[in-house]
Design an enzyme around this catalytic site. Structure first.
Site, PDB file in Angstrom:
ATOM      1  N   GLY A  45       0.819  -1.210   0.000  1.00 38.30           N
ATOM      2  CA  GLY A  45       0.000   0.000   0.000  1.00 38.30           C
ATOM      3  C   GLY A  45       0.846   1.250   0.000  1.00 38.30           C
ATOM      4  N   MET A  46       0.217   2.347  -0.401  1.00 37.25           N
ATOM      5  CA  MET A  46       0.902   3.645  -0.461  1.00 37.25           C
ATOM      6  C   MET A  46       0.180   4.593   0.481  1.00 37.25           C
ATOM      7  SD  MET A  46       3.380   4.997  -2.337  1.00 37.25           S
ATOM      8  CE  MET A  46       4.073   6.601  -2.709  1.00 37.25           C
ATOM      9  N   GLY A  47       0.912   5.181   1.406  1.00 34.23           N
ATOM     10  CA  GLY A  47       0.318   6.159   2.304  1.00 34.23           C
ATOM     11  C   GLY A  47       0.818   7.546   1.971  1.00 34.23           C
ATOM     12  N   ALA A  48       0.348   8.527   2.735  1.00 35.75           N
ATOM     13  CA  ALA A  48       0.752   9.912   2.483  1.00 35.75           C
ATOM     14  C   ALA A  48       2.242  10.106   2.714  1.00 35.75           C
ATOM     15  CB  ALA A  48      -0.047  10.836   3.393  1.00 35.75           C
ATOM     16  N   LEU A  52       5.700   4.293   1.393  1.00 31.62           N
ATOM     17  CA  LEU A  52       5.277   3.109   0.648  1.00 31.62           C
ATOM     18  C   LEU A  52       5.516   1.890   1.528  1.00 31.62           C
ATOM     19  CD1 LEU A  52       4.481   1.774  -2.114  1.00 31.62           C
ATOM     20  CD2 LEU A  52       6.909   1.829  -2.686  1.00 31.62           C
ATOM     21  N   VAL A  53       4.548   0.962   1.552  1.00 31.49           N
ATOM     22  CA  VAL A  53       4.675  -0.245   2.370  1.00 31.49           C
ATOM     23  C   VAL A  53       4.759  -1.468   1.462  1.00 31.49           C
ATOM     24  CG1 VAL A  53       3.652  -1.654   4.198  1.00 31.49           C
ATOM     25  CG2 VAL A  53       3.354   0.831   4.237  1.00 31.49           C
ATOM     26  N   ASP A  75      -5.886   9.332  15.116  1.00 32.10           N
ATOM     27  CA  ASP A  75      -6.239   9.024  13.721  1.00 32.10           C
ATOM     28  C   ASP A  75      -6.751   7.596  13.600  1.00 32.10           C
ATOM     29  OD1 ASP A  75      -6.532   9.666  11.012  1.00 32.10           O
ATOM     30  OD2 ASP A  75      -4.584   8.818  10.505  1.00 32.10           O
TER      31      ASP A  75
END
EC number: 2.7.11.24
Length: 355
Positions: free
Chosen positions: A27-30, A33-34, A141
């Site tokens: 996955g890609m977060g703000a 990258l994971v 969050d």
């Protein structure tokens, strides 16, 4: 000196030690990258998060430092744990954690959850929050995509990059709107651990109903949807709003009565509705705490006060008000990483009988 290997993932260079193989994007977060990978040392599947350009600005440096400090400090079964950390030759930072198969957001969008899963997931969320809050940390969050789950239904809360100190003067808003407590959304001056309980209540409601409880299009719409169900906030709560514009907006809204949640959650058992009523309360001071919620009859099948630990010591937030240049944050980060590996090596030596 560790040997590094490079791989291109989504056009991004992943530069990791040769200890890790079989990189796959997750996955890609703000902020990063994971990827999943295999740890050659333990033969375990792991998640590797690349922090993009951690030293590009003081704000990003501080955020990365905060996340690292929190991951090092928070050690609990329902909190994601750090298994390795390194800085690559390109000066990117990589956090390595355990890999869980999915997250609550994916589960909720794929199928309705059965009662025992809802109970067990909520129990684990609150068990994790009890520990986090006892350490003097507020997540801020909490949302389904930040709650990881494996095939055994073990649950872990992740993404503490936005977490902040328990501070009576906390301001600003950071969480995804649907799960955001009203005191954050309305920029009331003070908020504390109760914001996480509100978020957990929204997640609980979503597990019961299969869809978000307060899907606001913007802040105004969000607040309007909340008041349709929970009624107009009490006057003493309204008067804690610091922003004049926000205060005028809230006072201009038509007065609404709180609706019984049992009318909305017709398929939920009374104990579930009662707990939800206690979690979704406008006044943070009257909102149930995580520790109290764990003792609610709805969670009786799992509640065990002897197995719901608190933190051994409070998290040290002394760095958080510091306004430092990037180079200083970098030195502090290197120091924390060296400390992590020294402590880790000492622990492993102890496990091996000092041999």
């Amino acid at each position: 000196m560790a040997e590094f290997v490079r791989a291109q993932i989504f056009g991004t260079t992943f530069e990791i030690t040769s200890r890790y193989t079989d990189l796959q994007p997750v996955g890609m977060g703000a902020f990063g990258l994971v990827c999943s990978a295999k740890d050659q040392l333990t033969s375990q599947a792991v998640a590797i998060k690349k922090i993009m350009k951690p030293f590009s600005t003081p704000v990003l440096s501080k955020r990365t430092y905060r996340e690292l400090k929190l991951l090092k400090h928070l050690r609990h079964e329902n909190i994601i744990s750090l298994s390795d950390i390194f800085i690559s030759p390109l000066e990117d930072i990589y956090f390595v954690t355990e890999l869980l198969g999915t997250d609550l957001h994916r589960l909720l969008t794929s199928r309705p959850l059965e009662k025992q899963f809802i109970q067990y997931f909520l129990y684990q969320i609150l068990r994790g929050l009890k520990y986090v809050h006892s350490a003097g940390v507020v997540h801020r969050d909490l949302k389904p995509s930040n709650i990881l789950v494996n095939e055994n239904c073990d649950l872990k809360i992740c993404d503490f990059g936005l977490a902040r100190i328990q501070d009576p003067q906390m301001t600003g808003y950071v969480s995804t709107r649907y799960y955001r407590a009203p005191e954050i959304m309305l920029t009331w001056q003070k908020y504390d651990v109760e914001v996480d309980v509100w978020s957990a209540g929204c997640i609980f409601a979503e597990m019961l109903e299969g869809k978000p409880l307060f899907p606001g299009k913007d802040h105004v719409n969000q607040f309007s949807i909340i008041t349709e169900l929970l009624g107009t906030p009490p006057d003493d709560v309204i008067h804690t709003i610091c922003s004049e514009n926000t205060l005028r907006f809230v006072q201009s809204l038509p007065k609404r009565e709180r609706q019984p949640l049992a009318n909305k959650f017709k398929n939920a058992e009374p104990a579930a509705v009662d707990l939800l009523e206690n979690m979704l309360v406008f006044d943070p001071k009257k909102r149930v705490r995580a520790e109290q919620a764990l003792a609610h009859p709805y969670l009786a099948p799992y509640h065990d006060p002897t197995d719901e630990p608190v933190a051994e010591e409070k998290f040290d937030w002394s760095f958080n008000d510091a306004d430092l240049p990037v180079d200083t944050w970098k030195i502090m980060m290197y120091s924390e990483i060296l400390d992590y590996h020294n402590v880790d090596a000492a622990a492993q030596e102890g496990e091996n009988g000092g041999s």
